[in-house]
Design a protein around this motif. Structure first.
Motif, short mmCIF file in Angstrom:
data_model
loop_
_atom_site.label_atom_id
_atom_site.label_comp_id
_atom_site.label_asym_id
_atom_site.label_seq_id
_atom_site.Cartn_x
_atom_site.Cartn_y
_atom_site.Cartn_z
N CYS A 110 0.87 -1.25 -0.13
CA CYS A 110 0.07 0.00 0.14
C CYS A 110 0.88 1.11 0.12
O CYS A 110 0.33 2.25 0.15
CB CYS A 110 -0.83 -0.17 1.12
N HIS A 112 3.08 2.25 2.24
CA HIS A 112 3.49 3.18 3.40
C HIS A 112 4.87 3.17 3.79
O HIS A 112 5.34 4.19 4.43
CB HIS A 112 2.64 2.52 4.56
N GLU A 145 -2.28 1.00 10.20
CA GLU A 145 -3.63 1.52 9.36
C GLU A 145 -4.50 0.41 8.77
O GLU A 145 -5.67 0.73 8.59
CB GLU A 145 -2.89 2.77 8.34
N GLU A 146 -3.93 -0.61 8.42
CA GLU A 146 -4.60 -1.66 7.75
C GLU A 146 -5.46 -2.39 8.34
O GLU A 146 -5.39 -3.64 8.73
CB GLU A 146 -3.60 -2.38 6.94
N HIS A 377 -2.50 -2.94 -2.92
CA HIS A 377 -2.82 -4.02 -2.37
C HIS A 377 -2.69 -5.20 -3.02
O HIS A 377 -2.95 -6.46 -2.67
CB HIS A 377 -4.26 -4.14 -1.74
ZN LIG Z 1 -3.91 0.02 2.14
#
Ligand SMILES: [Zn+2]
Ligand SMILES: [Zn+2]
Length: 410
Positions: A110, A112, A145-146, A377
């Motif tokens: 994602c 990050h 976060e996920e 993802h």
């Molecule tokens: Zn994500």
């Protein structure tokens, strides 16, 4: 504003350091709320800077506060919060990049890792410009976060009070591997991202021998009917302009063909675009499940396992962000999104407390086609290092510009 630097520049030394950090993070991804190795790398990068550093108690977060020195106008000094999330996803990487994950079942899919490196870059740029900052900057490095509510945990542990008073504004960037061209920013006034909820459902019946169904209460047909009824509910209970997306992403029951199981489990994902639709979904789904369960003589239990609210940008803050993209990055590289995006973000918890904005930043590598590149993802998603420059410069510029505005220097 005599003597104030006009704009930030990510020079070759800083860029090389950010790329190195990003690759280090990428090779060693960590999941959830506990990211000890990631935290170590971030602390090592921030340690030489003039920051007040604090780490989380319930999660491996890092909060850094930079105290600006120019109090000439405001006296006390307002603060601005910049946020990066740091966690990865449970996927085995197939992106083919030379710095791919060394761990099976964990991947920065994602982007990050880029967010974390960009925020370190912004911290370096702003530290160098400290004398001219008319307030403080809070750097929020967030795990989980996920789906783990990392932002909510950090708010509970006081990140919004890290500099003293609450920040006047909060900003975050999110990279996209396929959404928009590399180097382009995307924003929206008001709702940007959907609310995301997960419900875990247990359907409890009575198990038995498959030759004697009358002695059992079979949860399997009940669970199947629940899936169909939920789809009908999603289709018929909402305004066409304010729909929800509902998916039963997981369904499990039983161990053998000749045993009626005692229990079935469903996992339901729900995306909604307004608080009203979200409330209607979260009350309507259990009601539908209870009705179907009653018809089948089974019991149902619904657990609200995860919920992120709608990510809502403040109109004035996202308009400021658009101007800062123009000033600090240059060119016509800002797109207003016509629609709410159906992904979800826990930065929504911050934006529910503090006005601010989240922007997307296109990071599709130049050797990939935007139309076919793996989306965030995906195991083959790839994000280009080059956007680290613009990300770091934009975050730093936003913070300084907003502090100027708060101090009355517009
Ligand atoms: Zn994500
Ligand atoms: Zn993300």
């Amino acid at each position: 504003m005599i003597g104030r630097p006009v704009s930030f520049e990510c020079d070759a030394t800083l860029y090389d350091d950010l790329v190195r950090l990003r690759h280090d993070l990428h090779r060693e991804p960590e999941l959830g709320l506990d990211l000890p190795r990631t935290q170590e790398k971030v602390l090592a990068a921030l340690n030489p800077l003039p920051l007040e550093l604090a780490t989380g108690r319930a999660l491996s977060s890092v909060t850094a506060v930079l105290r600006g020195r120019d109090r000439s106008v405001s006296g006390g000094g307002p603060s601005v919060l910049l946020r990066a999330d740091m966690d990865a996803l449970p996927l085995t990487e197939r992106s083919g990049v030379p710095y791919a994950s060394r761990l099976d079942g964990a991947m920065h899919a994602c982007g990050h890792d880029l967010h974390t490196a960009m925020l370190v870059g912004a911290a370096r740029l702003l530290s160098e410009a400290r004398e001219s900052l008319r307030g403080d900057v809070v750097f929020m490095f967030q795990p989980g976060e996920e789906g783990f509510h990392g932002a909510r945990h950090m708010i509970e542990e006081g990140v919004l009070e890290a500099a003293g008073e609450r920040p006047v504004a909060a900003y975050a960037l999110h990279v996209a591997s396929a959404l928009l061209p590399r180097g382009w920013f995307l924003g929206r006034r008001g709702p940007l991202l959907a609310a995301g909820d997960a419900l875990h459902v247990s359907v409890r019946g009575v198990g038995g021998h498959d030759s004697q169904p009358q002695r059992a209460r079979d949860p399997v047909p009940a669970a199947c009917e629940m899936v169909l009824s939920l789809n009908t509910f999603a289709m018929r209970a909402f305004d066409v302009y304010d729909r929800v997306l509902l998916s039963v992403g997981s369904i499990h029951a039983g161990t053998a063909a000749n045993i009626i199981p005692a229990e079935a489990e469903l996992r339901i994902g729900v995306r909604s675009l307004s608080p009203e639709a979200r409330a209607r979904a979260l009350t309507g789904i259990p009601a539908v499940l209870q009705g179907v369960a009653a018809a089948h003589g089974v019991e149902v239990e619904v657990e609200h396992a995860m919920g992120y609210p709608v990510t809502r940008n403040d109109a004035a803050e996202v308009e400021l962000a658009e101007r800062v993209v123009e000033e600090a990055i240059g060119g016509q590289r800002f797109i207003w999104s016509p629609a709410v995006l159906t992904a979800s973000e826990d930065f929504s918890f911050v934006l529910d407390e503090v006005p601010g904005a989240m922007l997307f930043l296109g990071a599709c590598p130049p050797d990939r086609d935007l139309a076919t590149a793996g989306f965030n993802h995906n195991a083959d998603a790839a994000f280009d290092d080059e956007v680290l420059r613009d990300g770091a410069v934009l975050l730093a510029s936003l913070a300084r510009r907003r502090l100027d505005a708060a101090a009355g220097g517009g």
